[in-house]
Write an enzyme that holds these catalytic residues in place. Sequence first.
Site, short mmCIF file in Angstrom:
data_model
loop_
_atom_site.label_atom_id
_atom_site.label_comp_id
_atom_site.label_asym_id
_atom_site.label_seq_id
_atom_site.Cartn_x
_atom_site.Cartn_y
_atom_site.Cartn_z
N GLY A 81 37.46 34.32 21.78
CA GLY A 81 37.86 35.65 22.56
C GLY A 81 38.80 36.18 21.37
CB ILE A 126 30.20 40.83 30.21
CG1 ILE A 126 29.97 39.82 29.12
CG2 ILE A 126 29.64 42.14 29.97
CD1 ILE A 126 31.08 40.28 27.99
N GLY A 152 39.02 51.91 22.61
CA GLY A 152 39.01 51.36 24.30
C GLY A 152 40.48 50.99 24.34
NE ARG A 168 63.24 47.53 55.48
CZ ARG A 168 63.24 46.84 56.51
NH1 ARG A 168 62.42 47.20 57.60
NH2 ARG A 168 63.83 45.77 56.67
CD GLN A 201 75.27 54.66 41.39
OE1 GLN A 201 76.22 54.02 41.34
NE2 GLN A 201 75.71 56.11 41.19
N GLY A 250 60.71 44.55 49.63
CA GLY A 250 61.23 43.29 50.08
C GLY A 250 60.26 42.38 50.51
CD GLU A 259 39.04 47.50 25.89
OE1 GLU A 259 39.21 48.27 25.00
OE2 GLU A 259 38.44 48.05 26.93
CG ASN A 288 50.50 36.46 20.90
OD1 ASN A 288 51.83 37.14 21.41
ND2 ASN A 288 50.31 35.10 20.97
C1 LIG Z 1 38.74 40.43 33.66
C2 LIG Z 1 38.42 40.24 32.28
C3 LIG Z 1 37.41 41.34 31.80
C4 LIG Z 1 36.99 41.35 30.43
N1 LIG Z 1 35.96 42.15 30.10
C5 LIG Z 1 35.27 41.86 28.87
C6 LIG Z 1 34.29 42.89 28.37
O1 LIG Z 1 33.66 43.85 29.32
N2 LIG Z 1 33.63 42.47 27.34
C7 LIG Z 1 34.24 41.50 26.50
O2 LIG Z 1 33.55 41.22 25.54
N3 LIG Z 1 35.19 40.55 26.70
C8 LIG Z 1 35.99 40.86 27.78
N4 LIG Z 1 36.81 39.95 28.38
C9 LIG Z 1 37.30 39.02 27.45
C10 LIG Z 1 38.83 39.33 26.71
O3 LIG Z 1 38.68 40.24 25.75
C11 LIG Z 1 39.15 38.12 26.24
O4 LIG Z 1 39.28 37.26 27.55
C12 LIG Z 1 40.26 38.10 25.29
O5 LIG Z 1 40.17 38.86 24.14
C13 LIG Z 1 41.22 36.93 25.05
O6 LIG Z 1 40.45 35.93 24.72
P1 LIG Z 1 40.36 34.56 25.38
O7 LIG Z 1 40.38 34.68 26.88
O8 LIG Z 1 39.11 33.66 24.65
O9 LIG Z 1 41.73 34.06 24.86
P2 LIG Z 1 42.22 33.23 23.48
O10 LIG Z 1 41.81 33.82 22.40
O11 LIG Z 1 41.94 31.45 23.92
O12 LIG Z 1 43.63 33.24 23.72
C14 LIG Z 1 44.45 32.54 24.28
C15 LIG Z 1 46.05 32.73 24.09
O13 LIG Z 1 46.17 32.19 22.63
C16 LIG Z 1 46.78 33.34 21.77
N5 LIG Z 1 46.26 33.48 20.47
C17 LIG Z 1 44.85 33.34 20.27
N6 LIG Z 1 44.86 33.48 18.84
C18 LIG Z 1 46.16 33.74 18.27
C19 LIG Z 1 46.67 34.12 16.88
N7 LIG Z 1 46.04 34.04 15.71
N8 LIG Z 1 48.08 34.38 17.01
C20 LIG Z 1 48.65 34.61 18.15
N9 LIG Z 1 48.25 33.97 19.28
C21 LIG Z 1 46.89 33.93 19.35
C22 LIG Z 1 46.32 34.66 22.56
O14 LIG Z 1 47.31 35.74 22.48
C23 LIG Z 1 46.40 34.06 24.12
O15 LIG Z 1 47.46 34.38 24.64
C24 LIG Z 1 37.67 40.10 29.80
C25 LIG Z 1 38.48 39.36 29.89
C26 LIG Z 1 38.90 39.54 31.16
C27 LIG Z 1 40.04 38.34 31.91
#
Ligand SMILES: Cc1cc2nc3c(=O)[nH]c(=O)nc-3n(C[C@H](O)[C@H](O)[C@H](O)COP(=O)(O)OP(=O)(O)OC[C@H]3O[C@@H](n4cnc5c(N)ncnc54)[C@H](O)[C@@H]3O)c2cc1C
Length: 391
Positions: free
Chosen positions: A141, A167, A252, A278, A289, A349, A373, A377
Site C-alpha cells: 500500500g 481499485i 491526483g 433549529r 455566539q 445534535g 492516494e 503519514n
Molecule cells: C476506498 C479506497 C479506494 C482506493 N482506491 C485505490 C485505487 O483506485 N487504486 C489504487 O492503486 N489504490 C487504491 N486504494 C489503496 C490506497 O491507496 C491504500 O489503501 C493506501 O495507499 C494505504 O495502503 P494500505 O491500505 O496498504 O495501508 P498501509 O500502507 O499498510 O498503512 C497502514 C498504516 O501504516 C502507516 N505507515 C505505513 N508505512 C509508513 C511509514 N514508512 N512511515 C509512517 N507510517 C507508515 C500508514 O500511514 C497507515 O497509517 C484505495 C483505498 C481505499 C480505502
Amino acid sequence: MPETLASPGRLPLTDLSDDEAMFRDQVRQFAEEKVRPLVSKMDAEAKMPRELIDACFELGIMGIEIPDAHSGAGATFFMSILAVEELARVDASLAVLVDVQNTLVNNALLRWGTEDQKARYFPRLASRWVGAYALSEAGSGSDAFALSCRALDKGDHYELTGRKLWITSAAEAELFVVMATLDPGRGYKGITSFLVERSFPGFTVGKREDKLGIRASSTCELVLEGCRVPRENVLGEAGKGYKIAIETLNEGRIGIGAQMVGLAQGAFEHGLRYAQERQQFGKPIAEFQAVQFQLAELATEIEAARLLTYNAARRREAGDPFVKEAAMAKLFASRAAEHVTSKVIEVYGGYGFTREYPVEKYFRDQKVGQIYEGTTNMQLLVIAKQLLGKM
Ligand SMILES: Cc1cc2nc3c(=O)[nH]c(=O)nc-3n(C[C@H](O)[C@H](O)[C@H](O)COP(=O)(O)OP(=O)(O)OC[C@H]3O[C@@H](n4cnc5c(N)ncnc54)[C@H](O)[C@@H]3O)c2cc1C
C-alpha cells in the site's frame, strides 16, 4: 487599483476566469439537479447508476483535459479540480469516479501515451469508458513499489499475473492502468505500466469491498491470470512505471484535496442552514455566539483548505514545482473535512447522528481522504523530504 493586482497570474487564488466560472456553475447545477436526488439511495444500495455516469459523459466531465481532436473537452487541469470539488459538495462517490478518470487515467495517457494509444482510447474515455488506476496490492500500500503483480515479456505481448486490491471504479471500468513488475529483483526499476482492457483474456474483477463511506464508489480486487496484454499497450517505457505512478499520484492528490474541500463545503452548508432553522431557548441556535463562532471556525478551515488546493493546482498548471504544495493540500483538506463534518453533526445534535439527515454520510465519506492516494503519514513524508531537500 495597484498594478500587481490587475496583472494576470497575480489574481486572488479563488478568482475564476469566465470559462472556469461558467464550467463550475454547470457542474454545480448538474450536481444539484441530477445527483442530489439520488445520493441517499446510492449510499444505501452501494450502487452508482449507469445513467448517472452516462450523464457525466454527456456533460463532458469525463474527458476534461482530453483534446478536442480526440472528442474531449480540451479544458484544463484546474477545471478537473473544480469539477471534483463541485461534485463532492453533493456526493463524494461520484466525485472520486470523475477524479480518477481525469486526474489519474486520462492524465497518465495525456502525459505518457503514444499517439496510437491516445487515438485508440481517448475517444472512448471521453464518451463511454470509465477508467481505473491499479497500483495497490494486499501486501503493498504505502510501500507501493513492493508490488508483486508480475509481467512476463512474451515478445508481441506481455502476460500479467497477480492481484490488485482497492481499485476505485473497477466495477464500472473498461480500461485499467495496471502497474506490474518485469523483474522483482530490480525493485522499483522493474515496474511497468500497462493499459489493460476489461475484455482482455485472463482479466477479471473480483470481490467488491463493503465500505464505511463513499459506498456508491466501487472498490474491488482485480485478478490477473496470465492476462494477455499487447506490447503496444505498455504505457510509457518498460521499467519506468514507477515514474508514472509517482507523478500521476502527485497530481491526483490535488484532486483528493478538492474532493475533501467540496465535501467539507457541502456538509458546512447543511450546518449553516440548520443552525438558522433549529430553535432552542426560543430562538434559532445560530443566534448563540458559541454556535456562530463554531461556524466561523469551520468556514475558515474550508477556505484555507481551498486556497492550498487551488494554489497546488494553479502551480501545476503554470509548470511551477507543486509536489510539496499538493501533499500539503491533501493533508490539510482531509483533516479539515474530518473536523468540519464532525462539528456539523454536533450542530445538528441528535438528528445529525441519524441516517435521516444528510450529515452523517459526509462524516463517513471523508475518512478515506486520509487513506487513499497516500495516507496522512505519506503526505507528511513527502512534505518533510521536500523541506529537507531529499527528493
Ligand atoms: C476506498 C479506497 C479506494 C482506493 N482506491 C485505490 C485505487 O483506485 N487504486 C489504487 O492503486 N489504490 C487504491 N486504494 C489503496 C490506497 O491507496 C491504500 O489503501 C493506501 O495507499 C494505504 O495502503 P494500505 O491500505 O496498504 O495501508 P498501509 O500502507 O499498510 O498503512 C497502514 C498504516 O501504516 C502507516 N505507515 C505505513 N508505512 C509508513 C511509514 N514508512 N512511515 C509512517 N507510517 C507508515 C500508514 O500511514 C497507515 O497509517 C484505495 C483505498 C481505499 C480505502
